[in-house]
Design a protein around this motif. Structure first.
Motif, PDB file in Angstrom:
ATOM      1  N   LEU A  26       0.828  -1.208   0.000  1.00 42.87           N
ATOM      2  CA  LEU A  26       0.000   0.000   0.000  1.00 42.87           C
ATOM      3  C   LEU A  26       0.862   1.258   0.000  1.00 42.87           C
ATOM      4  O   LEU A  26       0.512   2.249  -0.637  1.00 42.87           O
ATOM      5  CB  LEU A  26      -0.934   0.007   1.213  1.00 42.87           C
ATOM      6  N   ALA A  27       1.995   1.210   0.706  1.00 49.03           N
ATOM      7  CA  ALA A  27       2.882   2.371   0.775  1.00 49.03           C
ATOM      8  C   ALA A  27       3.467   2.713  -0.592  1.00 49.03           C
ATOM      9  O   ALA A  27       3.833   3.860  -0.849  1.00 49.03           O
ATOM     10  CB  ALA A  27       3.994   2.127   1.787  1.00 49.03           C
ATOM     11  N   LEU A  28       3.552   1.725  -1.483  1.00 54.82           N
ATOM     12  CA  LEU A  28       4.103   1.957  -2.814  1.00 54.82           C
ATOM     13  C   LEU A  28       3.072   2.501  -3.803  1.00 54.82           C
ATOM     14  O   LEU A  28       3.439   2.988  -4.868  1.00 54.82           O
ATOM     15  CB  LEU A  28       4.698   0.655  -3.369  1.00 54.82           C
ATOM     16  N   MET A  29       1.807   2.395  -3.443  1.00 54.12           N
ATOM     17  CA  MET A  29       0.772   2.917  -4.330  1.00 54.12           C
ATOM     18  C   MET A  29       0.868   4.435  -4.338  1.00 54.12           C
ATOM     19  O   MET A  29       1.098   5.057  -3.308  1.00 54.12           O
ATOM     20  CB  MET A  29      -0.608   2.445  -3.873  1.00 54.12           C
ATOM     21  N   ASN A  30       0.696   5.006  -5.528  1.00 55.31           N
ATOM     22  CA  ASN A  30       0.905   6.434  -5.666  1.00 55.31           C
ATOM     23  C   ASN A  30      -0.167   7.054  -6.550  1.00 55.31           C
ATOM     24  O   ASN A  30      -0.383   6.598  -7.667  1.00 55.31           O
ATOM     25  CB  ASN A  30       2.296   6.675  -6.265  1.00 55.31           C
ATOM     26  N   VAL A  66      -1.296  15.330 -12.608  1.00 58.81           N
ATOM     27  CA  VAL A  66      -2.390  14.573 -13.215  1.00 58.81           C
ATOM     28  C   VAL A  66      -3.379  14.175 -12.120  1.00 58.81           C
ATOM     29  O   VAL A  66      -3.022  14.057 -10.944  1.00 58.81           O
ATOM     30  CB  VAL A  66      -1.881  13.313 -13.949  1.00 58.81           C
ATOM     31  N   LEU A  67      -4.608  13.988 -12.514  1.00 57.42           N
ATOM     32  CA  LEU A  67      -5.617  13.514 -11.579  1.00 57.42           C
ATOM     33  C   LEU A  67      -5.247  12.113 -11.107  1.00 57.42           C
ATOM     34  O   LEU A  67      -4.569  11.367 -11.824  1.00 57.42           O
ATOM     35  CB  LEU A  67      -6.988  13.500 -12.246  1.00 57.42           C
ATOM     36  N   PRO A  68      -5.700  11.725  -9.937  1.00 54.88           N
ATOM     37  CA  PRO A  68      -5.374  10.377  -9.448  1.00 54.88           C
ATOM     38  C   PRO A  68      -5.923   9.285 -10.358  1.00 54.88           C
ATOM     39  O   PRO A  68      -6.988   9.438 -10.970  1.00 54.88           O
ATOM     40  CB  PRO A  68      -6.058  10.313  -8.086  1.00 54.88           C
ATOM     41  N   ASP A  69      -5.186   8.180 -10.427  1.00 58.24           N
ATOM     42  CA  ASP A  69      -5.714   6.985 -11.060  1.00 58.24           C
ATOM     43  C   ASP A  69      -6.914   6.546 -10.233  1.00 58.24           C
ATOM     44  O   ASP A  69      -7.031   6.896  -9.053  1.00 58.24           O
ATOM     45  CB  ASP A  69      -4.668   5.864 -11.048  1.00 58.24           C
TER      46      ASP A  69
END
Length: 117
Positions: A26-30, A66-69
């Protein structure tokens, strides 16, 4: 037979599934948000989840402002294919993992090889 479940309970199960994802991952999600929608796009009524955005592996030096994925989980199709709340728990967990994998650049073919159908 489809399961009946409130949106609130479904969202709770999504939260529970996210709690099971390792913290390191989860910490790697960006720059990504996870959303629950009742229904998928009309052109794909059986879709359970969808990743919309730029996978981490596709982001280059110019990725900014950019807007979030977005990761979508579609409540009604998931409930439609489940026979019990336990089935919903399992399907939500699989769908969450599947869509997070897309965020990390893992495609459907590789997910299938890994047993995440």
């Amino acid at each position: 037979m489809a399961v009946e479940m409130s949106r609130e309970r479904f969202e709770e199960l999504v939260g529970d599934a996210l709690d099971e994802v390792p913290e390191e991952l989860l910490a790697l999600m960006n720059n990504v948000v996870i959303l629950v929608e009742d229904d998928p796009p009309a052109n794909d009524p059986d879709l359970l989840g969808l990743y919309e955005g730029h996978a981490l592996t596709d982001r280059g030096w110019d990725y900014s402002l950019v807007l979030p994925d977005r990761i979508f989980l579609y409540r009604r199709p998931i409930l439609r294919i489940c026979d019990s709340e336990e089935d919903v728990v399992d399907e939500v967990a699989v769908t969450v993992v599947h869509e997070i994998a897309h965020h990390f650049g893992i495609d459907d073919e590789r997910l299938h090889e890994l047993g995440w159908d």
